[in-house]
Design a protein around this motif. Sequence first.
Motif, PDB file in Angstrom:
ATOM      1  N   ALA A 133       0.832  -1.209   0.000  1.00  9.68           N
ATOM      2  CA  ALA A 133       0.000   0.000   0.000  1.00  9.68           C
ATOM      3  C   ALA A 133       0.866   1.257   0.000  1.00  9.68           C
ATOM      4  O   ALA A 133       0.536   2.253  -0.655  1.00  9.68           O
ATOM      5  N   PHE A 134       1.978   1.207   0.707  1.00 13.69           N
ATOM      6  CA  PHE A 134       2.909   2.339   0.759  1.00 13.69           C
ATOM      7  C   PHE A 134       3.580   2.556  -0.590  1.00 13.69           C
ATOM      8  O   PHE A 134       3.739   3.690  -1.057  1.00 13.69           O
ATOM      9  N   MET A 135       3.966   1.467  -1.251  1.00 16.93           N
ATOM     10  CA  MET A 135       4.616   1.563  -2.556  1.00 16.93           C
ATOM     11  C   MET A 135       3.671   2.126  -3.598  1.00 16.93           C
ATOM     12  O   MET A 135       4.068   2.955  -4.435  1.00 16.93           O
ATOM     13  N   LEU A 136       2.405   1.672  -3.558  1.00 15.30           N
ATOM     14  CA  LEU A 136       1.420   2.085  -4.558  1.00 15.30           C
ATOM     15  C   LEU A 136       0.598   3.251  -4.004  1.00 15.30           C
ATOM     16  O   LEU A 136      -0.620   3.178  -3.871  1.00 15.30           O
ATOM     17  N   SER A 137       1.291   4.318  -3.681  1.00 11.41           N
ATOM     18  CA  SER A 137       0.621   5.495  -3.134  1.00 11.41           C
ATOM     19  C   SER A 137       1.352   6.756  -3.568  1.00 11.41           C
ATOM     20  O   SER A 137       2.471   6.708  -4.091  1.00 11.41           O
ATOM     21  N   TYR A 138       0.713   7.880  -3.347  1.00 14.19           N
ATOM     22  CA  TYR A 138       1.258   9.173  -3.765  1.00 14.19           C
ATOM     23  C   TYR A 138       2.307   9.641  -2.764  1.00 14.19           C
ATOM     24  O   TYR A 138       2.062   9.685  -1.564  1.00 14.19           O
ATOM     25  N   HIS A 139       3.476  10.000  -3.260  1.00 13.37           N
ATOM     26  CA  HIS A 139       4.570  10.473  -2.422  1.00 13.37           C
ATOM     27  C   HIS A 139       4.967  11.901  -2.791  1.00 13.37           C
ATOM     28  O   HIS A 139       6.120  12.298  -2.611  1.00 13.37           O
ATOM     29  N   GLY A 140       4.007  12.647  -3.319  1.00 14.70           N
ATOM     30  CA  GLY A 140       4.263  14.038  -3.658  1.00 14.70           C
ATOM     31  C   GLY A 140       4.928  14.242  -4.999  1.00 14.70           C
ATOM     32  O   GLY A 140       5.383  15.349  -5.306  1.00 14.70           O
ATOM     33  N   VAL A 141       4.998  13.181  -5.813  1.00 20.73           N
ATOM     34  CA  VAL A 141       5.680  13.260  -7.109  1.00 20.73           C
ATOM     35  C   VAL A 141       4.721  12.834  -8.211  1.00 20.73           C
ATOM     36  O   VAL A 141       4.141  11.742  -8.150  1.00 20.73           O
ATOM     37  N   SER A 142       4.574  13.677  -9.210  1.00 21.48           N
ATOM     38  CA  SER A 142       3.720  13.368 -10.361  1.00 21.48           C
ATOM     39  C   SER A 142       4.569  13.188 -11.608  1.00 21.48           C
ATOM     40  O   SER A 142       5.703  13.674 -11.698  1.00 21.48           O
ATOM     41  N   THR A 143       4.013  12.473 -12.578  1.00 22.57           N
ATOM     42  CA  THR A 143       4.651  12.262 -13.870  1.00 22.57           C
ATOM     43  C   THR A 143       3.761  12.869 -14.943  1.00 22.57           C
ATOM     44  O   THR A 143       2.630  13.270 -14.656  1.00 22.57           O
ATOM     45  N   PRO A 144       4.228  12.945 -16.185  1.00 26.11           N
ATOM     46  CA  PRO A 144       3.382  13.503 -17.243  1.00 26.11           C
ATOM     47  C   PRO A 144       2.095  12.723 -17.472  1.00 26.11           C
ATOM     48  O   PRO A 144       1.165  13.224 -18.097  1.00 26.11           O
ATOM     49  N   TRP A 145       2.023  11.470 -16.994  1.00 24.76           N
ATOM     50  CA  TRP A 145       0.824  10.670 -17.239  1.00 24.76           C
ATOM     51  C   TRP A 145       0.189  10.127 -15.970  1.00 24.76           C
ATOM     52  O   TRP A 145      -0.694   9.291 -16.025  1.00 24.76           O
ATOM     53  N   GLY A 146       0.635  10.618 -14.796  1.00 17.88           N
ATOM     54  CA  GLY A 146      -0.004  10.122 -13.591  1.00 17.88           C
ATOM     55  C   GLY A 146       0.787  10.393 -12.334  1.00 17.88           C
ATOM     56  O   GLY A 146       1.324  11.487 -12.123  1.00 17.88           O
ATOM     57  N   THR A 147       0.896   9.393 -11.481  1.00 18.64           N
ATOM     58  CA  THR A 147       1.500   9.496 -10.163  1.00 18.64           C
ATOM     59  C   THR A 147       2.681   8.557 -10.054  1.00 18.64           C
ATOM     60  O   THR A 147       2.605   7.397 -10.474  1.00 18.64           O
ATOM     61  N   GLN A 148       3.777   9.032  -9.462  1.00 15.68           N
ATOM     62  CA  GLN A 148       4.934   8.189  -9.234  1.00 15.68           C
ATOM     63  C   GLN A 148       4.866   7.569  -7.845  1.00 15.68           C
ATOM     64  O   GLN A 148       4.815   8.272  -6.835  1.00 15.68           O
ATOM     65  N   GLY A 149       4.827   6.234  -7.793  1.00 14.58           N
ATOM     66  CA  GLY A 149       4.972   5.535  -6.531  1.00 14.58           C
ATOM     67  C   GLY A 149       6.414   5.116  -6.361  1.00 14.58           C
ATOM     68  O   GLY A 149       7.321   5.699  -6.967  1.00 14.58           O
ATOM     69  N   LEU A 150       6.659   4.123  -5.524  1.00  7.97           N
ATOM     70  CA  LEU A 150       8.021   3.622  -5.347  1.00  7.97           C
ATOM     71  C   LEU A 150       8.331   2.645  -6.478  1.00  7.97           C
ATOM     72  O   LEU A 150       7.983   1.475  -6.438  1.00  7.97           O
ATOM     73  N   ILE A 151       8.928   3.163  -7.530  1.00  8.47           N
ATOM     74  CA  ILE A 151       9.193   2.518  -8.815  1.00  8.47           C
ATOM     75  C   ILE A 151       7.897   2.306  -9.594  1.00  8.47           C
ATOM     76  O   ILE A 151       7.785   2.719 -10.759  1.00  8.47           O
ATOM     77  N   TRP A 152       6.908   1.660  -9.002  1.00  6.47           N
ATOM     78  CA  TRP A 152       5.606   1.521  -9.648  1.00  6.47           C
ATOM     79  C   TRP A 152       5.013   2.904  -9.885  1.00  6.47           C
ATOM     80  O   TRP A 152       5.274   3.848  -9.138  1.00  6.47           O
ATOM     81  N   GLY A 153       4.182   3.023 -10.937  1.00  9.44           N
ATOM     82  CA  GLY A 153       3.539   4.296 -11.229  1.00  9.44           C
ATOM     83  C   GLY A 153       2.077   4.127 -11.585  1.00  9.44           C
ATOM     84  O   GLY A 153       1.656   3.063 -12.055  1.00  9.44           O
ATOM     85  N   LYS A 154       1.298   5.155 -11.332  1.00  7.53           N
ATOM     86  CA  LYS A 154      -0.102   5.162 -11.743  1.00  7.53           C
ATOM     87  C   LYS A 154      -0.174   5.813 -13.115  1.00  7.53           C
ATOM     88  O   LYS A 154       0.323   6.921 -13.308  1.00  7.53           O
ATOM     89  N   ASP A 155      -0.800   5.138 -14.077  1.00  7.91           N
ATOM     90  CA  ASP A 155      -0.766   5.564 -15.477  1.00  7.91           C
ATOM     91  C   ASP A 155      -2.174   5.813 -15.990  1.00  7.91           C
ATOM     92  O   ASP A 155      -2.907   4.887 -16.328  1.00  7.91           O
ATOM     93  N   SER A 156      -2.550   7.086 -16.082  1.00  3.99           N
ATOM     94  CA  SER A 156      -3.903   7.443 -16.523  1.00  3.99           C
ATOM     95  C   SER A 156      -4.099   7.220 -18.011  1.00  3.99           C
ATOM     96  O   SER A 156      -5.239   7.220 -18.496  1.00  3.99           O
TER      97      SER A 156
END
Length: 406
Positions: A318-341
Amino acid sequence: MKTIILSLTILFLSLINSFAQYERLERSPGEERKENYFSKPALMDSTQLDSIITEYIASENIPGATGLIFKSDGEIIWSGKYGYRNLEFQLPVEDSTLFLMASISKTFVATAIMQLWQSGLINLDGDINDYLPTGFTVVNPYHPNNIITVKMLMLHTSSLRDNWNILWPLWGCGDYPISVDTFMINYFTPGGAYYDSTYNFYNYSPGSTWNYSNSAVCLLALIIKNLTGKNFSEYTRDSILTPLSMNSSSWFLEGMDVNKIATPYRYNPPQAMCHIGMAYWPIGQLRTSIVELYNFALAYLNDGIWNNQRILDSTTIAFMLSYHGVSTPWGTQGLIWGKDSDVYNNIWGHSGAFVGTQTGMYICVEENWGILFFINLGTNPNYSPGFFPVLAQMASYAAYIIPVEL
Protein backbone atom coordinates in the motif's frame (compact mmCIF):
# COMPACT_ATOMS: atom_id res chain seq x y z
CA MET A 1 32.57 4.79 -48.17
CA LYS A 2 32.05 8.22 -46.63
CA THR A 3 28.33 7.96 -47.41
CA ILE A 4 28.09 4.61 -45.60
CA ILE A 5 29.95 5.93 -42.55
CA LEU A 6 27.75 9.03 -42.46
CA SER A 7 24.59 6.92 -42.72
CA LEU A 8 25.70 4.64 -39.88
CA THR A 9 26.58 7.66 -37.74
CA ILE A 10 23.16 9.22 -38.31
CA LEU A 11 21.47 5.88 -37.48
CA PHE A 12 23.52 5.51 -34.28
CA LEU A 13 22.67 9.03 -33.10
CA SER A 14 19.03 8.45 -33.98
CA LEU A 15 18.99 5.28 -31.89
CA ILE A 16 20.57 7.07 -28.94
CA ASN A 17 18.03 9.88 -29.07
CA SER A 18 15.04 7.63 -29.62
CA PHE A 19 15.97 5.14 -26.93
CA ALA A 20 16.75 7.88 -24.45
CA GLN A 21 13.32 9.39 -24.95
CA TYR A 22 11.38 6.14 -24.91
CA GLU A 23 13.06 3.82 -22.44
CA ARG A 24 14.03 6.50 -19.97
CA LEU A 25 10.51 7.89 -19.79
CA GLU A 26 8.53 5.12 -21.47
CA ARG A 27 6.81 8.07 -23.19
CA SER A 28 8.52 11.41 -23.60
CA PRO A 29 7.07 14.02 -21.20
CA GLY A 30 6.84 16.56 -23.98
CA GLU A 31 4.95 14.18 -26.22
CA GLU A 32 1.34 15.11 -26.88
CA ARG A 33 -1.01 12.34 -25.80
CA LYS A 34 -2.55 10.49 -28.69
CA GLU A 35 -6.21 9.72 -29.05
CA ASN A 36 -7.13 6.07 -28.80
CA TYR A 37 -5.39 4.24 -31.62
CA PHE A 38 -8.50 2.27 -32.51
CA SER A 39 -11.25 4.79 -31.66
CA LYS A 40 -13.57 2.01 -30.58
CA PRO A 41 -16.17 1.96 -27.81
CA ALA A 42 -15.89 0.17 -24.49
CA LEU A 43 -15.41 -3.54 -25.00
CA MET A 44 -18.30 -5.96 -24.55
CA ASP A 45 -16.76 -9.37 -25.18
CA SER A 46 -13.50 -11.23 -25.71
CA THR A 47 -14.09 -11.56 -29.44
CA GLN A 48 -13.89 -7.82 -29.84
CA LEU A 49 -10.72 -7.67 -27.77
CA ASP A 50 -9.14 -10.39 -29.91
CA SER A 51 -10.16 -8.48 -33.03
CA ILE A 52 -8.57 -5.27 -31.77
CA ILE A 53 -5.30 -6.97 -30.88
CA THR A 54 -5.21 -8.87 -34.18
CA GLU A 55 -5.75 -5.60 -36.03
CA TYR A 56 -2.99 -3.97 -34.02
CA ILE A 57 -0.51 -6.77 -34.72
CA ALA A 58 -1.26 -6.74 -38.45
CA SER A 59 -1.13 -2.95 -38.76
CA GLU A 60 2.28 -2.66 -37.07
CA ASN A 61 3.72 -5.91 -38.45
CA ILE A 62 4.48 -7.34 -35.02
CA PRO A 63 6.00 -10.85 -35.08
CA GLY A 64 4.55 -12.12 -31.81
CA ALA A 65 2.46 -11.05 -28.82
CA THR A 66 0.87 -12.47 -25.69
CA GLY A 67 -1.59 -11.06 -23.19
CA LEU A 68 -3.39 -11.93 -19.97
CA ILE A 69 -6.24 -10.43 -17.95
CA PHE A 70 -6.85 -11.87 -14.49
CA LYS A 71 -8.75 -11.37 -11.27
CA SER A 72 -7.25 -11.08 -7.82
CA ASP A 73 -8.68 -14.51 -6.92
CA GLY A 74 -6.46 -16.01 -9.62
CA GLU A 75 -9.14 -16.52 -12.26
CA ILE A 76 -7.87 -15.77 -15.77
CA ILE A 77 -10.70 -14.07 -17.62
CA TRP A 78 -8.88 -13.63 -20.92
CA SER A 79 -5.64 -14.79 -22.51
CA GLY A 80 -4.27 -14.50 -26.00
CA LYS A 81 -1.22 -15.68 -27.95
CA TYR A 82 -0.47 -14.28 -31.37
CA GLY A 83 2.14 -14.89 -34.04
CA TYR A 84 5.65 -16.15 -33.60
CA ARG A 85 8.44 -16.02 -31.09
CA ASN A 86 10.71 -16.78 -34.05
CA LEU A 87 9.70 -15.93 -37.61
CA GLU A 88 12.52 -17.79 -39.38
CA PHE A 89 11.59 -21.16 -37.88
CA GLN A 90 7.88 -20.35 -37.51
CA LEU A 91 7.97 -21.05 -33.77
CA PRO A 92 4.71 -19.82 -32.23
CA VAL A 93 4.33 -17.74 -29.09
CA GLU A 94 3.40 -20.08 -26.24
CA ASP A 95 2.50 -19.61 -22.58
CA SER A 96 6.06 -20.63 -21.71
CA THR A 97 7.69 -18.19 -24.16
CA LEU A 98 10.15 -15.93 -22.35
CA PHE A 99 10.24 -12.23 -23.17
CA LEU A 100 12.79 -9.60 -22.19
CA MET A 101 10.94 -7.48 -19.62
CA ALA A 102 12.95 -4.26 -20.06
CA SER A 103 11.89 -1.77 -17.38
CA ILE A 104 9.33 -4.04 -15.72
CA SER A 105 12.54 -5.47 -14.22
CA LYS A 106 12.68 -2.39 -12.00
CA THR A 107 9.64 -3.56 -10.05
CA PHE A 108 11.75 -6.52 -8.88
CA VAL A 109 14.44 -4.08 -7.75
CA ALA A 110 11.75 -2.21 -5.80
CA THR A 111 10.44 -5.43 -4.26
CA ALA A 112 13.91 -6.41 -3.06
CA ILE A 113 14.57 -2.97 -1.56
CA MET A 114 11.26 -3.00 0.30
CA GLN A 115 11.98 -6.46 1.68
CA LEU A 116 15.14 -5.01 3.22
CA TRP A 117 13.17 -2.01 4.47
CA GLN A 118 10.70 -4.33 6.19
CA SER A 119 13.63 -6.11 7.85
CA GLY A 120 14.97 -2.81 9.18
CA LEU A 121 18.14 -2.98 7.10
CA ILE A 122 17.50 0.24 5.25
CA ASN A 123 16.01 3.67 5.85
CA LEU A 124 14.32 5.02 2.74
CA ASP A 125 15.12 8.56 3.86
CA GLY A 126 18.74 7.67 4.54
CA ASP A 127 21.74 8.80 2.50
CA ILE A 128 22.51 6.24 -0.20
CA ASN A 129 26.20 6.54 0.66
CA ASP A 130 25.46 4.88 3.99
CA TYR A 131 24.44 1.74 2.08
CA LEU A 132 26.80 1.66 -0.87
CA PRO A 133 30.07 -0.31 -0.74
CA THR A 134 32.88 1.18 1.31
CA GLY A 135 34.88 3.69 -0.69
CA PHE A 136 32.13 4.29 -3.25
CA THR A 137 30.20 7.53 -2.82
CA VAL A 138 27.74 9.24 -5.12
CA VAL A 139 27.53 13.03 -5.08
CA ASN A 140 25.88 15.41 -7.53
CA PRO A 141 28.71 17.84 -8.36
CA TYR A 142 26.16 20.62 -8.92
CA HIS A 143 24.91 20.17 -5.33
CA PRO A 144 27.75 18.48 -3.40
CA ASN A 145 26.27 19.24 0.02
CA ASN A 146 22.85 17.73 -0.69
CA ILE A 147 22.29 14.07 0.15
CA ILE A 148 20.55 11.66 -2.19
CA THR A 149 18.19 9.28 -0.41
CA VAL A 150 17.10 5.75 -1.24
CA LYS A 151 13.55 7.01 -1.67
CA MET A 152 14.72 9.58 -4.23
CA LEU A 153 16.17 6.75 -6.31
CA MET A 154 12.80 5.00 -6.23
CA LEU A 155 10.82 8.16 -7.01
CA HIS A 156 13.10 9.23 -9.89
CA THR A 157 13.90 12.51 -8.13
CA SER A 158 17.56 11.75 -7.38
CA SER A 159 19.03 14.25 -9.90
CA LEU A 160 21.11 11.36 -11.31
CA ARG A 161 20.94 11.46 -15.08
CA ASP A 162 21.07 8.86 -17.83
CA ASN A 163 23.88 9.89 -20.16
CA TRP A 164 22.96 7.88 -23.25
CA ASN A 165 26.19 8.77 -25.04
CA ILE A 166 27.75 6.54 -22.37
CA LEU A 167 24.92 4.07 -21.75
CA TRP A 168 23.89 3.21 -25.28
CA PRO A 169 27.15 1.51 -26.33
CA LEU A 170 27.16 -0.61 -23.14
CA TRP A 171 24.94 -3.40 -24.44
CA GLY A 172 25.52 -6.12 -26.98
CA CYS A 173 24.86 -9.72 -27.98
CA GLY A 174 24.95 -12.16 -25.10
CA ASP A 175 25.48 -11.45 -21.42
CA TYR A 176 27.50 -8.25 -21.12
CA PRO A 177 31.10 -8.75 -19.91
CA ILE A 178 31.21 -5.66 -17.65
CA SER A 179 29.76 -6.15 -14.16
CA VAL A 180 27.14 -3.75 -12.85
CA ASP A 181 29.47 -2.88 -9.95
CA THR A 182 32.23 -1.84 -12.34
CA PHE A 183 29.79 0.11 -14.48
CA MET A 184 28.25 2.02 -11.56
CA ILE A 185 31.56 2.87 -9.89
CA ASN A 186 33.01 4.14 -13.17
CA TYR A 187 29.82 6.09 -13.96
CA PHE A 188 29.54 7.96 -10.67
CA THR A 189 33.15 8.24 -9.46
CA PRO A 190 35.21 11.26 -10.63
CA GLY A 191 37.91 10.01 -12.95
CA GLY A 192 35.98 6.85 -13.77
CA ALA A 193 35.86 5.59 -17.35
CA TYR A 194 32.18 6.57 -17.69
CA TYR A 195 32.14 9.63 -15.45
CA ASP A 196 30.93 12.96 -16.84
CA SER A 197 30.24 15.72 -14.33
CA THR A 198 28.08 17.58 -16.84
CA TYR A 199 25.89 14.89 -18.36
CA ASN A 200 25.68 12.19 -15.66
CA PHE A 201 23.83 14.59 -13.34
CA TYR A 202 21.07 17.17 -13.52
CA ASN A 203 21.82 20.64 -12.22
CA TYR A 204 18.81 20.77 -9.91
CA SER A 205 18.83 19.81 -6.26
CA PRO A 206 18.22 16.13 -5.36
CA GLY A 207 14.60 15.56 -4.43
CA SER A 208 13.26 18.62 -6.22
CA THR A 209 12.37 17.38 -9.72
CA TRP A 210 11.14 14.19 -11.38
CA ASN A 211 13.17 12.71 -14.23
CA TYR A 212 13.13 9.00 -15.06
CA SER A 213 16.58 7.58 -14.32
CA ASN A 214 17.83 4.09 -15.11
CA SER A 215 21.24 4.80 -13.59
CA ALA A 216 19.64 5.83 -10.31
CA VAL A 217 17.62 2.63 -10.02
CA CYS A 218 20.70 0.61 -10.91
CA LEU A 219 22.36 1.87 -7.72
CA LEU A 220 19.65 0.09 -5.73
CA ALA A 221 21.02 -3.25 -6.95
CA LEU A 222 24.42 -2.37 -5.49
CA ILE A 223 22.77 -1.42 -2.21
CA ILE A 224 21.04 -4.80 -2.10
CA LYS A 225 24.31 -6.61 -2.74
CA ASN A 226 26.17 -4.60 -0.12
CA LEU A 227 23.52 -5.15 2.58
CA THR A 228 22.86 -8.84 1.93
CA GLY A 229 26.20 -10.14 0.68
CA LYS A 230 24.42 -11.63 -2.33
CA ASN A 231 24.59 -10.54 -5.95
CA PHE A 232 21.32 -8.93 -6.99
CA SER A 233 20.45 -11.86 -9.26
CA GLU A 234 21.10 -14.33 -6.43
CA TYR A 235 19.08 -12.32 -3.93
CA THR A 236 16.05 -11.96 -6.21
CA ARG A 237 16.21 -15.66 -7.09
CA ASP A 238 16.12 -16.67 -3.43
CA SER A 239 13.67 -14.05 -2.16
CA ILE A 240 11.32 -13.41 -5.10
CA LEU A 241 11.62 -15.74 -8.09
CA THR A 242 11.79 -19.07 -6.24
CA PRO A 243 8.98 -18.29 -3.75
CA LEU A 244 6.78 -17.30 -6.69
CA SER A 245 7.68 -20.41 -8.73
CA MET A 246 9.24 -18.24 -11.41
CA ASN A 247 11.66 -21.06 -12.10
CA SER A 248 12.22 -20.37 -15.80
CA SER A 249 12.87 -16.67 -15.23
CA SER A 250 16.45 -15.42 -15.32
CA TRP A 251 18.52 -12.26 -15.41
CA PHE A 252 21.14 -13.83 -17.65
CA LEU A 253 21.20 -15.86 -20.86
CA GLU A 254 23.72 -18.32 -19.47
CA GLY A 255 21.94 -21.58 -18.72
CA MET A 256 18.75 -20.58 -20.55
CA ASP A 257 17.25 -22.40 -23.55
CA VAL A 258 17.30 -19.58 -26.10
CA ASN A 259 14.79 -21.44 -28.26
CA LYS A 260 12.19 -20.61 -25.63
CA ILE A 261 13.02 -16.90 -25.68
CA ALA A 262 11.12 -14.62 -28.05
CA THR A 263 13.50 -13.43 -30.75
CA PRO A 264 13.79 -9.63 -30.63
CA TYR A 265 12.87 -7.78 -33.83
CA ARG A 266 13.20 -4.24 -35.10
CA TYR A 267 12.03 -2.15 -38.01
CA ASN A 268 9.35 -2.81 -40.58
CA PRO A 269 9.45 -5.43 -42.00
CA PRO A 270 10.80 -7.05 -38.81
CA GLN A 271 14.50 -7.86 -38.72
CA ALA A 272 15.74 -10.43 -36.21
CA MET A 273 18.29 -9.30 -33.66
CA CYS A 274 20.43 -11.17 -31.18
CA HIS A 275 19.52 -11.80 -27.55
CA ILE A 276 21.23 -8.99 -25.71
CA GLY A 277 22.82 -8.15 -22.40
CA MET A 278 23.67 -4.80 -20.84
CA ALA A 279 26.11 -3.42 -18.27
CA TYR A 280 23.16 -1.96 -16.32
CA TRP A 281 21.22 -5.25 -16.38
CA PRO A 282 19.24 -4.97 -13.08
CA ILE A 283 17.01 -2.29 -14.57
CA GLY A 284 15.98 -4.17 -17.69
CA GLN A 285 17.34 -7.65 -18.26
CA LEU A 286 14.90 -10.02 -16.56
CA ARG A 287 13.44 -12.58 -18.94
CA THR A 288 10.23 -14.28 -17.93
CA SER A 289 7.03 -15.70 -19.35
CA ILE A 290 3.55 -14.29 -19.06
CA VAL A 291 2.46 -17.16 -16.80
CA GLU A 292 5.35 -16.53 -14.42
CA LEU A 293 5.03 -12.75 -14.30
CA TYR A 294 1.35 -13.38 -13.57
CA ASN A 295 2.45 -14.91 -10.23
CA PHE A 296 4.36 -11.74 -9.36
CA ALA A 297 1.53 -9.40 -10.34
CA LEU A 298 -1.00 -11.56 -8.50
CA ALA A 299 1.08 -11.33 -5.32
CA TYR A 300 0.84 -7.54 -5.51
CA LEU A 301 -2.92 -7.79 -6.02
CA ASN A 302 -3.24 -10.02 -2.95
CA ASP A 303 -1.45 -8.02 -0.26
CA GLY A 304 1.93 -9.59 -1.02
CA ILE A 305 0.89 -13.25 -1.04
CA TRP A 306 0.90 -15.81 -3.85
CA ASN A 307 0.12 -19.47 -3.18
CA ASN A 308 0.70 -18.97 0.57
CA GLN A 309 4.10 -17.42 -0.14
CA ARG A 310 4.50 -13.86 1.16
CA ILE A 311 6.98 -11.59 -0.60
CA LEU A 312 5.88 -8.29 1.04
CA ASP A 313 3.56 -7.12 3.79
CA SER A 314 0.23 -5.62 2.76
CA THR A 315 1.10 -2.28 4.37
CA THR A 316 4.36 -2.19 2.39
CA ILE A 317 2.54 -2.68 -0.90
CA ALA A 318 0.00 0.00 0.00
CA PHE A 319 2.91 2.34 0.76
CA MET A 320 4.62 1.56 -2.56
CA LEU A 321 1.42 2.08 -4.56
CA SER A 322 0.62 5.49 -3.13
CA TYR A 323 1.26 9.17 -3.77
CA HIS A 324 4.57 10.47 -2.42
CA GLY A 325 4.26 14.04 -3.66
CA VAL A 326 5.68 13.26 -7.11
CA SER A 327 3.72 13.37 -10.36
CA THR A 328 4.65 12.26 -13.87
CA PRO A 329 3.38 13.50 -17.24
CA TRP A 330 0.82 10.67 -17.24
CA GLY A 331 0.00 10.12 -13.59
CA THR A 332 1.50 9.50 -10.16
CA GLN A 333 4.93 8.19 -9.23
CA GLY A 334 4.97 5.54 -6.53
CA LEU A 335 8.02 3.62 -5.35
CA ILE A 336 9.19 2.52 -8.82
CA TRP A 337 5.61 1.52 -9.65
CA GLY A 338 3.54 4.30 -11.23
CA LYS A 339 -0.10 5.16 -11.74
CA ASP A 340 -0.77 5.56 -15.48
CA SER A 341 -3.90 7.44 -16.52
CA ASP A 342 -3.15 6.72 -20.19
CA VAL A 343 -3.97 3.07 -19.50
CA TYR A 344 -6.72 3.45 -16.90
CA ASN A 345 -7.69 6.05 -14.33
CA ASN A 346 -6.82 3.99 -11.27
CA ILE A 347 -4.14 1.53 -12.27
CA TRP A 348 -0.59 0.93 -11.02
CA GLY A 349 2.20 -0.78 -12.87
CA HIS A 350 5.18 -0.40 -15.16
CA SER A 351 5.95 -0.65 -18.85
CA GLY A 352 9.17 -1.51 -20.58
CA ALA A 353 10.86 -0.94 -23.93
CA PHE A 354 14.27 -1.99 -25.17
CA VAL A 355 15.83 -3.59 -28.21
CA GLY A 356 13.21 -5.91 -29.68
CA THR A 357 10.69 -5.83 -26.86
CA GLN A 358 7.79 -3.89 -25.34
CA THR A 359 6.04 -4.98 -22.17
CA GLY A 360 3.28 -3.83 -19.85
CA MET A 361 2.22 -4.96 -16.37
CA TYR A 362 -0.65 -3.16 -14.58
CA ILE A 363 -2.91 -3.94 -11.64
CA CYS A 364 -6.08 -2.26 -10.38
CA VAL A 365 -6.13 -3.00 -6.66
CA GLU A 366 -9.49 -1.31 -6.03
CA GLU A 367 -11.22 -3.35 -8.74
CA ASN A 368 -9.28 -6.61 -8.22
CA TRP A 369 -7.83 -7.21 -11.67
CA GLY A 370 -4.62 -6.98 -13.62
CA ILE A 371 -3.33 -7.02 -17.20
CA LEU A 372 -0.12 -8.19 -18.87
CA PHE A 373 0.91 -7.69 -22.48
CA PHE A 374 4.22 -8.38 -24.30
CA ILE A 375 5.42 -8.02 -27.90
CA ASN A 376 8.79 -8.90 -29.45
CA LEU A 377 9.19 -5.72 -31.51
CA GLY A 378 10.60 -2.48 -30.27
CA THR A 379 13.48 -0.51 -31.71
CA ASN A 380 13.73 2.84 -33.44
CA PRO A 381 11.92 3.85 -35.55
CA ASN A 382 9.08 1.47 -34.61
CA TYR A 383 8.27 1.74 -30.91
CA SER A 384 4.73 0.59 -31.64
CA PRO A 385 2.55 3.68 -31.16
CA GLY A 386 -0.43 1.41 -30.63
CA PHE A 387 1.05 -0.40 -27.62
CA PHE A 388 -0.43 1.79 -24.88
CA PRO A 389 -3.85 2.08 -26.55
CA VAL A 390 -3.97 -1.73 -26.59
CA LEU A 391 -3.25 -1.74 -22.85
CA ALA A 392 -6.07 0.78 -22.44
CA GLN A 393 -8.44 -1.49 -24.37
CA MET A 394 -7.47 -4.43 -22.19
CA ALA A 395 -8.10 -2.36 -19.07
CA SER A 396 -11.44 -1.25 -20.49
CA TYR A 397 -12.41 -4.88 -21.04
CA ALA A 398 -11.35 -5.89 -17.53
CA ALA A 399 -13.27 -3.03 -15.95
CA TYR A 400 -16.38 -3.96 -17.91
CA ILE A 401 -16.22 -7.72 -17.29
CA ILE A 402 -15.20 -7.75 -13.64
CA PRO A 403 -17.76 -6.26 -11.24
CA VAL A 404 -16.43 -3.99 -8.54
CA GLU A 405 -16.83 -5.62 -5.11
CA LEU A 406 -18.55 -3.24 -2.70
